[in-house]
Scaffold this motif. Sequence first.
Motif, PDB file in Angstrom:
ATOM      1  N   PRO A   1     -19.996  -4.729  16.046  1.00 16.16           N
ATOM      2  CA  PRO A   1     -20.661  -5.872  16.680  1.00 16.16           C
ATOM      3  C   PRO A   1     -21.573  -5.522  17.841  1.00 16.16           C
ATOM      4  O   PRO A   1     -22.256  -6.401  18.375  1.00 16.16           O
ATOM      5  N   THR A   2     -21.622  -4.225  18.275  1.00 14.50           N
ATOM      6  CA  THR A   2     -22.375  -3.896  19.500  1.00 14.50           C
ATOM      7  C   THR A   2     -23.279  -2.683  19.343  1.00 14.50           C
ATOM      8  O   THR A   2     -23.581  -1.995  20.317  1.00 14.50           O
ATOM      9  N   THR A   3     -23.762  -2.398  18.140  1.00 12.77           N
ATOM     10  CA  THR A   3     -24.571  -1.196  17.925  1.00 12.77           C
ATOM     11  C   THR A   3     -25.911  -1.246  18.659  1.00 12.77           C
ATOM     12  O   THR A   3     -26.514  -0.203  18.919  1.00 12.77           O
ATOM     13  N   ALA A   4     -26.414  -2.453  18.977  1.00 12.54           N
ATOM     14  CA  ALA A   4     -27.710  -2.563  19.649  1.00 12.54           C
ATOM     15  C   ALA A   4     -27.570  -2.914  21.128  1.00 12.54           C
ATOM     16  O   ALA A   4     -28.530  -3.342  21.770  1.00 12.54           O
ATOM     17  N   VAL A   5     -26.363  -2.726  21.666  1.00 13.02           N
ATOM     18  CA  VAL A   5     -26.083  -3.090  23.058  1.00 13.02           C
ATOM     19  C   VAL A   5     -25.919  -1.813  23.883  1.00 13.02           C
ATOM     20  O   VAL A   5     -25.349  -0.817  23.409  1.00 13.02           O
ATOM     21  N   ASP A   6     -26.379  -1.817  25.133  1.00 13.99           N
ATOM     22  CA  ASP A   6     -26.252  -0.635  25.985  1.00 13.99           C
ATOM     23  C   ASP A   6     -24.785  -0.396  26.341  1.00 13.99           C
ATOM     24  O   ASP A   6     -23.929  -1.295  26.227  1.00 13.99           O
ATOM     25  N   ALA A   7     -24.476   0.819  26.804  1.00 19.26           N
ATOM     26  CA  ALA A   7     -23.094   1.242  27.012  1.00 19.26           C
ATOM     27  C   ALA A   7     -22.382   0.406  28.074  1.00 19.26           C
ATOM     28  O   ALA A   7     -21.192   0.074  27.924  1.00 19.26           O
ATOM     29  N   VAL A   8     -23.080   0.067  29.157  1.00 15.36           N
ATOM     30  CA  VAL A   8     -22.449  -0.702  30.225  1.00 15.36           C
ATOM     31  C   VAL A   8     -22.065  -2.100  29.733  1.00 15.36           C
ATOM     32  O   VAL A   8     -20.937  -2.575  29.954  1.00 15.36           O
ATOM     33  N   THR A   9     -23.010  -2.754  29.049  1.00 18.72           N
ATOM     34  CA  THR A   9     -22.732  -4.088  28.513  1.00 18.72           C
ATOM     35  C   THR A   9     -21.631  -4.020  27.467  1.00 18.72           C
ATOM     36  O   THR A   9     -20.774  -4.909  27.387  1.00 18.72           O
ATOM     37  N   GLU A  10     -21.628  -2.953  26.676  1.00 22.31           N
ATOM     38  CA  GLU A  10     -20.614  -2.807  25.637  1.00 22.31           C
ATOM     39  C   GLU A  10     -19.212  -2.737  26.233  1.00 22.31           C
ATOM     40  O   GLU A  10     -18.256  -3.307  25.676  1.00 22.31           O
ATOM     41  N   GLN A  11     -19.066  -2.061  27.367  1.00 24.13           N
ATOM     42  CA  GLN A  11     -17.751  -1.976  28.001  1.00 24.13           C
ATOM     43  C   GLN A  11     -17.278  -3.353  28.462  1.00 24.13           C
ATOM     44  O   GLN A  11     -16.099  -3.694  28.333  1.00 24.13           O
ATOM     45  N   ARG A  12     -18.197  -4.161  28.984  1.00 27.23           N
ATOM     46  CA  ARG A  12     -17.822  -5.516  29.403  1.00 27.23           C
ATOM     47  C   ARG A  12     -17.451  -6.369  28.192  1.00 27.23           C
ATOM     48  O   ARG A  12     -16.501  -7.161  28.242  1.00 27.23           O
ATOM     49  N   ILE A  13     -18.196  -6.201  27.113  1.00 27.71           N
ATOM     50  CA  ILE A  13     -17.885  -6.952  25.885  1.00 27.71           C
ATOM     51  C   ILE A  13     -16.521  -6.536  25.344  1.00 27.71           C
ATOM     52  O   ILE A  13     -15.721  -7.389  24.912  1.00 27.71           O
ATOM     53  N   ALA A  14     -16.235  -5.229  25.355  1.00 29.18           N
ATOM     54  CA  ALA A  14     -14.941  -4.742  24.864  1.00 29.18           C
ATOM     55  C   ALA A  14     -13.800  -5.372  25.649  1.00 29.18           C
ATOM     56  O   ALA A  14     -12.792  -5.832  25.075  1.00 29.18           O
ATOM     57  N   ALA A  15     -13.939  -5.407  26.977  1.00 28.89           N
ATOM     58  CA  ALA A  15     -12.896  -6.027  27.803  1.00 28.89           C
ATOM     59  C   ALA A  15     -12.798  -7.520  27.516  1.00 28.89           C
ATOM     60  O   ALA A  15     -11.689  -8.090  27.481  1.00 28.89           O
ATOM     61  N   GLY A  16     -13.961  -8.172  27.285  1.00 28.58           N
ATOM     62  CA  GLY A  16     -13.949  -9.602  26.968  1.00 28.58           C
ATOM     63  C   GLY A  16     -13.251  -9.890  25.659  1.00 28.58           C
ATOM     64  O   GLY A  16     -12.474 -10.861  25.549  1.00 28.58           O
ATOM     65  N   ILE A  17     -13.497  -9.064  24.640  1.00 26.61           N
ATOM     66  CA  ILE A  17     -12.827  -9.247  23.347  1.00 26.61           C
ATOM     67  C   ILE A  17     -11.319  -9.067  23.514  1.00 26.61           C
ATOM     68  O   ILE A  17     -10.519  -9.857  22.994  1.00 26.61           O
ATOM     69  N   ARG A  18     -10.922  -8.022  24.237  1.00 28.97           N
ATOM     70  CA  ARG A  18      -9.490  -7.754  24.433  1.00 28.97           C
ATOM     71  C   ARG A  18      -8.805  -8.930  25.137  1.00 28.97           C
ATOM     72  O   ARG A  18      -7.730  -9.385  24.695  1.00 28.97           O
TER      73      ARG A  18
END
Length: 564
Positions: free
Chosen positions: A493-510
């Motif tokens: 779901p995050t292949t086009a997202v930068d690494a910093v934003t991806e970490q926030r998204i990962a925490a949000g999903i969790r």
Amino acid sequence: MRRGQSSGAPLLRRVVSAQARRVGTSAILSVAHQGGEALVPILIGVVIDQAVGGGTVTQLAVWIAVLGAAFAVLSAGFTAGTRVGEYAVERASHALRLEVTARILHPRGAAGDGQLPGALVNVATGDAERVGMINLALPLGVAACSGIAIGAVALLRMSVPLGLVVLIGAPILLLAAHALGKPLQRRSERQQDRAARAAGVAADLVAGVRVLKGIGADRAAADRYRAISRESLDATLHAAEARSWHDSALLGLTGVFLAAVALVGGRLAAAHQITVGELVAAVGLAQFLLGPLALVAWANGEFAQARASAARIADVLAAPPRTAGGDETLPERVGGHLRLSAVDAGPLRGLDLDVAPGELVGVVTADQVAAGTLTALLGRFQDPEAGVVALDHRPLHTLDPESLRTAVLVADHDADLFEGTLIGNVALDRATAGAVEAALTASTVDEVAGTVPGGTNGAVAERGRSLSGGQRQRVALARALAADVPVLVLHDPTTAVDAVTEQRIAAGIRDLRRGRTTVLVTTSPGLLAVADRVVFLVDGTVRATGTHAVLARTDDRYRSAVLA
């Protein structure tokens, strides 16, 4: 009901029967119109023989009034009959469009397999309209035949030879019309096939124009479309040629037929076997017959094209489902326990995978085909060749796909959005306000809203083209999270997202999915780091299981797959 086995005739009969009352009403009104048209030359002949030839002014006035009444009847019959017929056309076309669309969107799938989206749009629009037209062509054709019959009876009463000319010539003309319609049907079917293909390719080119320009393939794509468009043009020209031959041949035969009627009538008048008024009526009837005969030719052409379109619609409606069988429904409460036991499907071989209720599991595979196959199995877009996929100990192949997808949502890698607003793409008129708000935050779409004019109510262009690739992915992720289903499967779901934003998204999903089953099919270290457990697949089977940190430290192949 596949092409080659059916001409689409059952579908045509069903379309007519569904609008039988309106078709019947239109036919009655159209017959009244044709009857009025036929009476006009007859009444003119009567006026000449009785009123003008030696009658009184009163008689003349009476017959003129009768003539006016005939005009009123034919005018009202034409207006009302056509209106009812057109209404039946639109109702039938609308019903077919809905039926084709419903079949394409059916939870069991398959109607659109192997066909370009533009081709299916052509079936649901152009073909549906052509099939619907039989609801107008049929009553007008019946009325035209009635007009021919009325004219023949009138001529028989004037003169048996005149009536016989019509009674013998009209059936021959109708048989000729049917025979001439066969080539038109074949060419019309080919035209619709080529037009649908051209529309489908055009839709794909428009959707991928950025990619084509980026790789410098726009010229090659344009050349490909030009060739396909030329095929469509050639098919259209051949169909138009067939239509012109069909119409001109029928017009020529009609002219010969009318000439024969006029010749016989003229000889009878010269021999004083019919009166002057009857001669005028006969000539008028001969001219009148040109209308219903042309109408028969038109209706025949419409039926020929409708048969071709009906066969194409029947192909879509008769497409076998991708996931056959299974009609059980899930209970209201779903625990979310997923289990794959000895599953064989595509590149997956003997796969055993157990996901406990409420667990957040990452699945890693370098084979994208294997990843796609796994998500298709979990959403029951396909069934395994061997083994069992189960939810809460219920085999998925026994479940109705529509019921299953209320509990299991598979969010594919491709982020397809719809024209509308940003919030509309997330909520889709089904999610609660609280779920939408939480999903916007977890996916960081609230940040995207800050860059879009109008915020969450800002406009989103068709397929989300007004947003960047990363923004589209975040909106698609928010849509999946807002559904708030017991089991959520996310594929990259995050292949086009930068690494910093991806970490926030990962925490949000969790945080948002805590306590509900979530499967992350991905090679993203940021997402895998928040997973309770990671399953590493190699050659379609489980190679290793553990946390992301442990696998990255102990397994070289895993490290290469996620950190390369």
